[in-house]
Design an enzyme around this catalytic site. Structure first.
Site, PDB file in Angstrom:
ATOM      1  N   CYS A  50      44.319  15.938  48.836  1.00  0.00           N
ATOM      2  CA  CYS A  50      45.455  16.853  48.988  1.00  0.00           C
ATOM      3  C   CYS A  50      45.042  18.189  49.611  1.00  0.00           C
ATOM      4  O   CYS A  50      45.851  18.876  50.197  1.00  0.00           O
ATOM      5  CB  CYS A  50      46.162  17.056  47.656  1.00  0.00           C
ATOM      6  N   GLN A 116      36.399  16.276  40.637  1.00  0.00           N
ATOM      7  CA  GLN A 116      37.243  15.206  41.177  1.00  0.00           C
ATOM      8  C   GLN A 116      36.804  14.808  42.590  1.00  0.00           C
ATOM      9  O   GLN A 116      36.777  13.620  42.929  1.00  0.00           O
ATOM     10  CB  GLN A 116      38.693  15.690  41.198  1.00  0.00           C
ATOM     11  N   ALA A 190      60.070  27.879  24.326  1.00  0.00           N
ATOM     12  CA  ALA A 190      59.960  26.648  25.115  1.00  0.00           C
ATOM     13  C   ALA A 190      59.797  26.954  26.606  1.00  0.00           C
ATOM     14  O   ALA A 190      60.446  26.354  27.455  1.00  0.00           O
ATOM     15  CB  ALA A 190      61.187  25.769  24.854  1.00  0.00           C
TER      16      ALA A 190
END
Lengths: 444, 268
Positions: A50, A116, A190
């Site tokens: 990416c 990664q 939240a």
């Protein structure tokens, strides 16, 4: 022969162009085949993630290699060369190998030290190897690079320190509790940051997640994401007694958890409590940090940890850069020794020819030799030749790394009278020679 | 065992171990860690070998000193903790204490003790082993408490230091500290009971007035109180950790400074 890397990444190219330079997984093999068939390209590996797109190629001439790599990009993505060439970087030989090692070590990544990319490079290389678009040079280079990447991640702490606020919170929690596996988490508010932090805790196998929000519906929605439990605002005190970690990010303009109100409740707790206040303005009274077994960290504290960790990663990076210089040297030393192989081959052939001649003469003069006697004589002669040739071969391999190796090869060929056979081969560029002589399938 | 070269060898070995361990502690590198662990395993292996050799000639106590058992138990305990909970830092402490006891016995050798028939009993041997292993367990527990205090300090002061990354979690050191204390307490209690029994069976005079015995009973009481308080609180807090940490002083006083009238305790 030359090694070339051409590509673009998050540092050099805007996202608008990067997203156009993406190889679809199912067409990558076709792309590799197409690139390999371009003029001047002898080996190739395509890396497409990416944040980066890179073509690693072995070519016979630098300018043709560069030209045909660009032609490939132009043809494959159907983008005019003028639109992208200013964003591309192109590194050659030592520069290319150095770049590759920086990539596998995670030094060229958006987050320095991430692991990664190492796995991705390994996968792209193995696919290319399987398809047959790599040869001796890349098989050795990628294998060395992958081993180097592994060494970097095991021997340094470049990837060990968290560099995001939410992950830093999880690492801190691991310093307080033996394991997060049986811990209960309370999300107070939240918001998006709470969700991200909770995701990290859920990945660390936290046993249960409670959500308390002024709007109960939002609490329920958030609890649903983590298979947790939504609770009413009025249950805050009782929930604080139950949980081990609190992540708070309400939009309240005043303190939500005050020392006066909650200190007596927290004092009754038997276990440590970790409070993470990522709200601005703050939700939790800073005085609660003074309580024994209560640890309160706000967003600034976590950001300070992240900044320190980034600095640590950069320190490690400079150490790794030194290793890279050594690794590049090692690879090119190996590459240079490839040139001596035709000489060694010729020397062996000549010695075996001489052995065969002598053997025939012996057989003519001693026709009564039994098969076993012949075998013994042959074996002893071969042993003598091997012993005699061992030292010159070792020495010439060592000398192949010297800058004046051409002269050394000539002298070596002259000493052993190998001019006609071996010297031509040794004057070939290592990559070309390697390609013509050595097997291209080396497993990793 | 009283040979000077052996003392020198172990002092150098523990000295190097300590050096590697401290270097690793301040500049964590995988290779340094491996070297530290390897050296500690070598030291433990050699001590174990000596221990086995000595066991083969069991009950000929000549040339054997109790600190050796302490050193061996410290290393064994720290290696067990390393194996099960990856607690590298305990190796630093274990090597430090081993270095100290070997050095102390090189500088102040005890060559004047009298070996009596009593000391050649297997019961006395078990008594000494249990006491020394208990001392080692208490020492390691104190070290864990020290680690708890230091980690707690760094977390409270919000100092994200490279040392903090090496230190285990608070929960982990609490657990280890507690387990070691329980082991130490059990062994010390057994050792004391056995000591009383030996004294009752084979001695003419009471050992209740022996300073070392009194010291051991005090240690037993202090650690029992710490454990009971721990049980009541549910977890360790700073006050409790300080008590545990400082209790090592009691051990040292009892081991080094409380002279005794008993030839056997003199030997210890």
């Amino acid at each position: 022969m030359h090694i070339l890397v051409m590509g673009c990444n998050h540092q050099t190219t805007p996202i608008e162009l990067r997203e156009r330079f993406t190889f679809a997984d199912d067409r990558l093999a076709l792309a590799r085949q197409h690139l390999r068939q371009m003029k001047s390209i002898l080996e190739c590996v395509i890396v497409s993630t990416c944040n980066r797109m890179e073509l690693y190629v072995v070519c016979d001439q630098l300018h043709t290699g560069e030209y045909y790599s660009k032609t490939f990009l132009e043809e494959w993505f159907r983008i005019p060369r003028e639109d992208f060439q200013e964003y591309l970087y192109c590194k050659q030989d030592q520069g290319a190998v150095n770049h590759m090692l920086r990539v596998v070590a995670g030094l060229d990544s958006l987050v320095i030290g991430e692991t990664q990319i190492l796995g991705q490079i390994k996968r792209f290389f193995l696919d290319a190897q399987e398809q047959g678009t790599t040869g001796t040079l890349f098989n050795t280079l990628f294998r060395q690079a992958i081993q180097f990447g592994k060494r970097v991640h095991t021997e340094t702490s470049i990837g060990k320190n968290p560099v995001s606020v939410s992950y830093a919170a999880v690492e801190l929690a691991k310093k307080i509790f033996t394991s997060l596996a049986n811990k209960k988490i309370l999300l107070l508010g939240a918001g998006k940051m709470s969700e991200l932090t909770a995701k990290h805790f859920a990945d660390a196998e936290a046993s249960q997640i409670f959500v308390i929000n002024r709007t109960f519906e939002r609490a329920k929605k958030m609890a649903g994401i983590f298979q947790g439990e939504a609770r009413a605002w009025a249950d805050l005190a009782t929930t604080l007694r139950e949980v081990d970690i609190v992540v708070s990010s309400t939009g309240a303009s005043e303190l939500v958890v005050t020392k006066e109100e909650f200190a007596p409740i927290l004092a009754k707790r038997r276990e440590s409590l970790f409070l993470i206040d990522i709200a601005v303005p703050r939700d939790i009274d800073p005085k609660l940090h003074q309580l024994d077994n209560v640890f309160l960290y706000n967003i600034d504290d976590l950001q300070e940890i992240v900044a320190k960790n980034l600095k640590l990663r950069q320190q490690e990076a400079s150490r790794i850069e030194e290793w890279i210089t050594t690794e590049v040297g090692k690879y090119f030393d190996w590459l240079n020794t490839l040139g001596v192989i035709p000489l060694i081959d010729s020397l062996r052939q000549k010695a075996l020819g001489a052995q065969e001649e002598v053997m025939q003469r012996i057989e003519r003069k001693l026709p009564d030799l039994t098969e076993q006697e012949r075998r013994i004589i042959r074996k002893q002669m071969k042993s003598l030749i091997n012993q005699f040739l061992r030292d010159p071969i070792v020495r010439v391999k060592e000398l192949a790394a010297q800058p004046d190796r051409e002269q050394i090869f000539t002298l070596f060929a002259h000493l052993f009278a190998l001019e006609e056979e071996g010297l031509e081969g040794s004057k070939e560029e290592p990559a070309q020679f390697a390609k013509s002589r050595l097997s291209s399938s080396t497993s990793i | 065992m009283s040979d000077g070269w052996l003392y020198n060898f172990f002092i150098y070995l523990f000295g190097f171990n300590l050096l590697f361990a401290l270097t690793y502690f301040f500049s964590p590198q995988t290779r340094l860690r491996q070297v530290t662990i390897s050296f500690t395993i070598v030291a433990w292996g050699m001590e174990s070998l000596l221990f086995i050799l000595w066991l083969i000639q069991l009950f000929s106590f000549q040339g054997f000193e109790s600190f050796f058992l302490y050193s061996w138990a410290m290393l064994t305990g720290s290696l067990i903790c390393l194996y099960f909970v990856k607690l590298d830092v305990l190796l630093v402490f274990a090597n430090f204490f081993c270095f100290l006891v070997w050095l102390q016995h090189l500088i102040f050798p005890r060559s004047d003790f009298l070996i009596t028939e009593l000391m050649m009993s297997k019961w006395v041997f078990i008594h000494v082993v249990m006491a020394m292993v208990a001392y080692a367990a208490f020492s390691l527990s104190s070290c864990s408490a020290g680690m708890y205090l230091f980690t707690n300090y760094l977390l409270k002061k919000k100092k994200w230091h490279s040392i903090l990354r090496l230190l285990p979690s608070l929960g982990q050191v609490q657990l280890i500290s507690k387990r070691l204390m329980q082991i130490g307490l059990t062994l010390l209690l057994c050792s004391l009971i056995q000591g009383f029994w030996i004294a009752y069976q084979r001695m003419d005079h009471s050992i209740f007035f022996d300073p070392k015995t009194i010291g051991s009973i005090i240690i037993l009481i202090v650690y029992t109180c710490i454990l009971l308080y721990w049980k009541m609180k549910g977890c360790q807090n700073r006050k409790l950790a300080w008590w545990n940490f400082l209790s090592i002083l009691l051990l040292m006083v009892n081991y080094y400074f409380l002279n005794t009238s008993f030839s056997f305790h003199n030997w210890v």
